[in-house]
Design a protein around this motif. Structure first.
Motif, PDB file in Angstrom:
ATOM      1  N   ALA A   1       0.840  -1.213   0.000  1.00  0.00           N
ATOM      2  CA  ALA A   1       0.000   0.000   0.000  1.00  0.00           C
ATOM      3  C   ALA A   1       0.869   1.255   0.000  1.00  0.00           C
ATOM      4  O   ALA A   1       0.544   2.241  -0.672  1.00  0.00           O
ATOM      5  CB  ALA A   1      -0.929  -0.013   1.209  1.00  0.00           C
ATOM      6  N   ILE A   2       1.991   1.219   0.701  1.00  0.00           N
ATOM      7  CA  ILE A   2       2.846   2.414   0.786  1.00  0.00           C
ATOM      8  C   ILE A   2       3.874   2.450  -0.338  1.00  0.00           C
ATOM      9  O   ILE A   2       4.138   3.501  -0.916  1.00  0.00           O
ATOM     10  CB  ILE A   2       3.501   2.495   2.176  1.00  0.00           C
ATOM     11  CG1 ILE A   2       2.407   2.797   3.218  1.00  0.00           C
ATOM     12  CG2 ILE A   2       4.570   3.572   2.223  1.00  0.00           C
ATOM     13  CD1 ILE A   2       2.851   2.680   4.643  1.00  0.00           C
ATOM     14  N   ILE A   3       4.420   1.293  -0.691  1.00  0.00           N
ATOM     15  CA  ILE A   3       5.390   1.256  -1.798  1.00  0.00           C
ATOM     16  C   ILE A   3       4.757   1.785  -3.081  1.00  0.00           C
ATOM     17  O   ILE A   3       5.400   2.469  -3.867  1.00  0.00           O
ATOM     18  CB  ILE A   3       5.890  -0.197  -2.027  1.00  0.00           C
ATOM     19  CG1 ILE A   3       6.810  -0.624  -0.884  1.00  0.00           C
ATOM     20  CG2 ILE A   3       6.604  -0.330  -3.358  1.00  0.00           C
ATOM     21  CD1 ILE A   3       8.059   0.190  -0.731  1.00  0.00           C
ATOM     22  N   LEU A   4       3.473   1.472  -3.295  1.00  0.00           N
ATOM     23  CA  LEU A   4       2.807   1.901  -4.536  1.00  0.00           C
ATOM     24  C   LEU A   4       2.745   3.421  -4.655  1.00  0.00           C
ATOM     25  O   LEU A   4       2.690   3.955  -5.760  1.00  0.00           O
ATOM     26  CB  LEU A   4       1.398   1.305  -4.606  1.00  0.00           C
ATOM     27  CG  LEU A   4       1.385  -0.185  -4.980  1.00  0.00           C
ATOM     28  CD1 LEU A   4      -0.005  -0.778  -4.773  1.00  0.00           C
ATOM     29  CD2 LEU A   4       1.825  -0.395  -6.418  1.00  0.00           C
ATOM     30  N   CYS A   5       2.798   4.137  -3.529  1.00  0.00           N
ATOM     31  CA  CYS A   5       2.784   5.592  -3.554  1.00  0.00           C
ATOM     32  C   CYS A   5       4.043   6.126  -4.257  1.00  0.00           C
ATOM     33  O   CYS A   5       3.969   6.997  -5.122  1.00  0.00           O
ATOM     34  CB  CYS A   5       2.720   6.090  -2.107  1.00  0.00           C
ATOM     35  SG  CYS A   5       1.871   7.616  -1.929  1.00  0.00           S
ATOM     36  N   GLN A   6       5.208   5.616  -3.887  1.00  0.00           N
ATOM     37  CA  GLN A   6       6.469   6.025  -4.510  1.00  0.00           C
ATOM     38  C   GLN A   6       6.523   5.557  -5.968  1.00  0.00           C
ATOM     39  O   GLN A   6       6.962   6.276  -6.859  1.00  0.00           O
ATOM     40  CB  GLN A   6       7.662   5.461  -3.718  1.00  0.00           C
ATOM     41  CG  GLN A   6       9.018   5.606  -4.374  1.00  0.00           C
ATOM     42  CD  GLN A   6       9.448   7.057  -4.562  1.00  0.00           C
ATOM     43  OE1 GLN A   6       8.833   7.958  -4.003  1.00  0.00           O
ATOM     44  NE2 GLN A   6      10.462   7.279  -5.371  1.00  0.00           N
ATOM     45  N   LEU A   7       5.997   4.348  -6.210  1.00  0.00           N
ATOM     46  CA  LEU A   7       5.995   3.805  -7.569  1.00  0.00           C
ATOM     47  C   LEU A   7       5.142   4.687  -8.496  1.00  0.00           C
ATOM     48  O   LEU A   7       5.538   5.006  -9.616  1.00  0.00           O
ATOM     49  CB  LEU A   7       5.418   2.384  -7.500  1.00  0.00           C
ATOM     50  CG  LEU A   7       5.708   1.440  -8.645  1.00  0.00           C
ATOM     51  CD1 LEU A   7       7.192   1.249  -8.841  1.00  0.00           C
ATOM     52  CD2 LEU A   7       5.043   0.081  -8.363  1.00  0.00           C
ATOM     53  N   ASN A   8       3.967   5.093  -8.008  1.00  0.00           N
ATOM     54  CA  ASN A   8       3.100   5.986  -8.784  1.00  0.00           C
ATOM     55  C   ASN A   8       3.797   7.313  -9.066  1.00  0.00           C
ATOM     56  O   ASN A   8       3.695   7.868 -10.167  1.00  0.00           O
ATOM     57  CB  ASN A   8       1.807   6.284  -8.017  1.00  0.00           C
ATOM     58  CG  ASN A   8       0.909   5.074  -7.901  1.00  0.00           C
ATOM     59  OD1 ASN A   8       1.005   4.150  -8.689  1.00  0.00           O
ATOM     60  ND2 ASN A   8       0.038   5.075  -6.906  1.00  0.00           N
ATOM     61  N   ALA A   9       4.498   7.838  -8.039  1.00  0.00           N
ATOM     62  CA  ALA A   9       5.191   9.115  -8.200  1.00  0.00           C
ATOM     63  C   ALA A   9       6.232   9.013  -9.309  1.00  0.00           C
ATOM     64  O   ALA A   9       6.344   9.900 -10.167  1.00  0.00           O
ATOM     65  CB  ALA A   9       5.846   9.518  -6.879  1.00  0.00           C
TER      66      ALA A   9
END
Ligand code: NAD
Length: 295
Positions: A175-183
């Protein structure tokens, strides 16, 4: 009827406690910040003078605090004052070591213990639509269930004490890793000069899709709303917890290490209090491209 004590009325806890109170449970509340305490009093809750008083008055005490340090200190005081036969429910996101220590101390005092960290966002907590990952004995789970049903729609009994916290770390990793990946993906799209709407349509139509990009970001950072929600400081804390726990289990997580340091850099630049979707803006600044916004 159970007498409920609730400590930690922040972005999550305020909505959760309000939903319990709306079901007419007798309730005492405590927070360092007087504002949400006053809001709960308007719903008929009583303000506790301190943690000890709340512990003495409650048959079930709930903690929803920032992290391990606050939870350990508060629970130590609570467990000194709660009567044998009462129940402590910690709903904060903490590490397995903290949860296991709390469960052991509670058991030694004859107090039941449930770890029930929360999935989904503050808006869900306000609407009583949270998801819970619960670690508890069958008896303690049955006792906690009416309160969980007042606060949420989806309850997973993951196993004995400690399994809720461990499930939460497993869940928060992607859930949190996807935030950086999206960025990174959207800053690359900006760097290529691609059309934002078309890029999003493509990503949403493939396995590149994910809930952050599909549900949260269009209403948050992509609309220019970077008020927390879930703060970068808390996301950084969760990634640190995940890495500590993974290290203890000798499981390497190289993406977590890289992403945690991206969150560290965002905090060093003074962005810790922003919503975690603002990692997009931080990443775009690093890449020297304009942060994308939906019309
Ligand atoms: P928050 O910072 O908004 O709220 C924490 C509250 O605890 C504040 O009101 C603060 O005044 C109070 N507090 C801090 N220390 C205290 C102490 N010693 N005694 C009494 N009160 C104290 O945090 P939040 O976003 O509500 O998150 C709470 C927990 O839930 C965290 O562990 C977080 O990781 C987890 N969580 C958050 C979200 C989210 O979307 N915000 C979602 C799921 C889980």
């Amino acid at each position: 009827m159970e007498k409920i004590g609730f400590i930690g009325l922040g972005n999550m806890g305020r909505g959760m406690a309000s939903n319990i109170r709306r079901k007419q449970f007798a309730m005492m509340v405590y927070d360092l910040n007087p504002k949400p305490v006053a809001a709960l009093m308007e719903l008929g809750a009583e303000a506790a003078a301190d943690v000890a008083a709340l512990g003495r008055a409650s048959s079930i005490a709930i903690t929803m605090l920032p992290g391990p340090k606050e939870v350990s200190a508060t629970a130590a005081t609570l467990l000194e004052h709660m009567a044998p036969g009462s129940l402590l429910i910690d709903m904060s996101t903490v590490d397995p070591e903290t949860t296991d220590a709390l469960a052991a101390t509670a058991a030694a005092k004859g107090v039941g213990f449930v770890d029930a960290p929360v999935g989904r966002l503050a808006a869900h907590a306000d609407r009583g639509e949270s998801l819970f990952m619960v670690g508890a004995s069958d008896a303690d789970f049955a006792r906690a269930k009416p309160l969980l049903e007042a606060m949420g729609t989806t309850i997973h009994h993951c196993g004995g004490p400690g399994s809720g916290t461990r499930t939460k770390l497993v869940n928060n990793y992607p859930a949190i890793i996807l935030c950086q990946l999206n960025a990174e993906a959207l800053s690359l799209s900006q760097g290529f000069g691609l059309n934002l709407e078309t890029t999003l349509e493509v990503l949403h139509g493939t396995t590149a899709t994910n809930g952050q990009l599909k549900v949260n970001w269009p209403n948050k950072v992509l609309k220019g709303d970077i008020a927390p929600g879930f703060a970068i400081d808390l996301a950084h804390k969760d990634l640190s917890l995940i890495m500590q726990a993974a290290n203890a289990a000798r499981v390497p997580l190289p993406v977590a290490a890289a992403a945690r340091e991206a969150f560290s850099a965002a905090r060093a630049q003074g962005n810790g209090a922003l919503d975690f979707s603002a990692m997009l803006d931080v990443q775009c600044r690093v890449a020297g491209v304009k942060p994308p916004r939906l019309a």
